[in-house]
Design a protein around this motif. Structure first.
Motif: not given
Length: 265
Positions: A158-162, A177-179, A229-236
């Motif tokens: 995932v690091d390389e994808v990001f 990427a977020a998923e 931001k997408r990852v942070g929103d989903r975790l929230a």
């Protein structure tokens, strides 16, 4: 034997300006003047001046020295506090020297905490910059957890994808990427809980958040920022129930009606 102000200052290893300042504070008595009007200092002035220089060299303030001169007794409490401060300074310098020795021996980047020595070689310039900021703005517990994470974490696909996500990546690429990143971030927060919300000091969370955001804007392109931001929103969303609802804490199968409601006929 008599000396001029300049001669007295030279004997005591100080300056004419300092001698005049001690006169203004009342630490050093004014001498008699010769017939030509020039000051003439004696041995008693030299002794007082040397004593002032000696005590000031220990780190005592001029006010403390003035109190001692007035009472004729050494400021025992001030000396004890000074000794404690010097002990702390010696210990701090010892730690600095130990870190410098390790930095020189391993040729490490001097800005990084010594705890990151084992992994410093595989950290990019961006990683080092981020580590420098995060270990400064995080709470001590979160900073320690962040250092542990950098030491423990292994490279992940995932690091390389990001990292390879272009700035103009489309919606599908960003969402994908977020998923992919979401499970990885969940695992990190589970293994290092101090990096969760408690990572930012509550008393200064707003300013700290601004610093972290500014840092990420430098290191990441717009698409990468959107993914974060997408990852942070989903975790929230996972941490908190939707607005206007309350989590149902009743046992499974419980009737949704109030307990005191009469059954329908």
């Amino acid at each position: 034997m008599a000396w001029s102000t300049r001669q007295l200052a030279e004997l005591a290893g100080t300056t004419v300006k300092a001698v005049r300042h001690y006169h203004e504070l009342g630490l050093l008595d004014q001498p008699e003047r010769a017939a030509n009007g020039y000051k003439r200092y004696g041995v008693e002035h030299l002794v007082v001046l040397l004593r002032i220089r000696r005590l000031a060299g220990f780190g005592l303030s001029l006010a403390q020295i003035a109190d001692m001169e007035r009472t004729g007794e050494p400021p025992a409490e001030a000396l004890r506090l000074l000794d404690a401060e010097l002990a702390e300074a010696v210990e701090r310098l010892r730690r600095i020297r130990a870190e410098l020795a390790e930095i020189l021996a391993r040729r490490l980047p001097p800005e990084l905490p010594a705890e990151l020595a084992p992994v410093a070689g595989r950290l990019s310039h961006e990683d080092r910059s981020l580590a420098l900021v995060m270990t400064r703005v995080y709470t001590p517990e979160a900073a320690e957890a962040y250092i542990d994470l950098l030491r423990d974490i292994e490279p992940h696909p995932v690091d390389e994808v990001f990292m390879n996500l272009p700035a103009d990546a489309d919606e599908r690429a960003r969402r994908g990427a977020a998923e992919q990143m979401l499970p990885l971030v969940r695992g990190v927060l589970a293994d290092y809980p101090a990096l969760d919300r408690s990572g930012l000091p509550p008393a200064d969370a707003a300013r700290t958040g601004e610093v972290v955001t500014a840092m990420m804007r430098v290191l990441c392109n717009p698409a990468q920022l959107d993914v974060l931001k997408r990852v942070g929103d989903r975790l929230a969303e996972e941490r908190e129930p939707p607005r206007g609802t309350w989590p149902d804490t009743r046992p499974a199968g419980a009737d949704s009606r109030e307990e005191d409601e009469e059954p329908a006929p």
